[in-house]
Design an enzyme around this catalytic site. Sequence first.
Site, mmCIF file in Angstrom:
data_model
loop_
_atom_site.group_PDB
_atom_site.id
_atom_site.type_symbol
_atom_site.label_atom_id
_atom_site.label_comp_id
_atom_site.label_asym_id
_atom_site.label_seq_id
_atom_site.Cartn_x
_atom_site.Cartn_y
_atom_site.Cartn_z
ATOM 1 N N LYS A 11 -10.383 32.431 -26.155
ATOM 2 C CA LYS A 11 -11.466 31.586 -26.707
ATOM 3 C C LYS A 11 -12.597 31.196 -25.830
ATOM 4 C CE LYS A 11 -10.556 27.157 -29.312
ATOM 5 N NZ LYS A 11 -9.678 25.872 -29.226
HETATM 6 C C1 E4P Z 1 -10.238 23.945 -32.016
HETATM 7 O O1 E4P Z 1 -9.579 25.212 -31.742
HETATM 8 C C2 E4P Z 1 -10.126 22.793 -31.610
HETATM 9 O O2 E4P Z 1 -8.735 22.821 -30.587
HETATM 10 C C3 E4P Z 1 -9.910 21.694 -32.215
HETATM 11 O O3 E4P Z 1 -9.531 21.886 -33.342
HETATM 12 C C4 E4P Z 1 -10.340 20.220 -31.836
HETATM 13 O O4 E4P Z 1 -10.006 19.256 -32.732
HETATM 14 P P1 E4P Z 1 -10.489 17.719 -32.332
HETATM 15 O O5 E4P Z 1 -11.831 17.433 -33.171
HETATM 16 O O6 E4P Z 1 -9.282 16.970 -33.168
HETATM 17 O O7 E4P Z 1 -10.443 17.701 -30.760
#
Ligand code: E4P
Length: 218
Positions: free
Chosen positions: A87
């Site tokens: 990522k």
């Molecule tokens: C994406 O991969 C992130 O982990 C994510 O979905 C973050 O979500 P949040 O806005 O609930 O922290």
Amino acid sequence: MKFFVDTANLDQIREAHDLGVLDGVTTNPSLMAKEGITGKDKILKHYVDICEIVDGDVSAEVISTDFEGMVKEGEMLASLHKNIVVKVPMIKDGVKALKYFSDNGIRTNCTLIFSAGQALLAAKAGANYVSPFMGRIDDISWDGVDLIDQIVEIYANYDFETEVLAASIRSPLHIVKCAEIGADVVTCPLKSIMGLLNHPLTDNGLAKFLADYEKGNA
Ligand code: E4P
């Protein structure tokens, strides 16, 4: 549509896996910290533990923000397990790293996508997934669904192979909206996936069927 669970909690990952509908997992540094997973060795072991539960893509995020650092970290993460997807944040060096990884057979998920332009750039650089954060967009009273829709349309126009991974999901309705507009993947808290199960008419209907069976078979 693929279902990923957005957590580093092993019990939740097991529960989603046991339901039989899980295709992968996304994590991020905040989710790892939430589970108390700190220190390089523990973090790397945790990624392997997740990969051993789920036979699907598991996103592991780099911490470096410069090209060389991201490449080094990404190569190390990718070597942990065949399921790992690296990522990478949507920043200038991140785009360069996406291209490097794509040229070198390492799969990537470009994270922190908040505009169609960013998604276009990530696809051009060869990202396997882009993660638009729909919930965080809704949080500032813009429309996360519109962004997913726009990216799906742009990728279809040019046959980009990059998959749209709708992230920052807040509810079962988000999942349904993503399905309507053709997002390839949703990554969700376990609660949102489980929320898809619920309907009061199902509960009432089942209670009635069971009561009628009891009457006839008591
Ligand atoms: C994406 O991969 C992130 O982990 C994510 O979905 C973050 O979500 P949040 O806005 O609930 O922290």
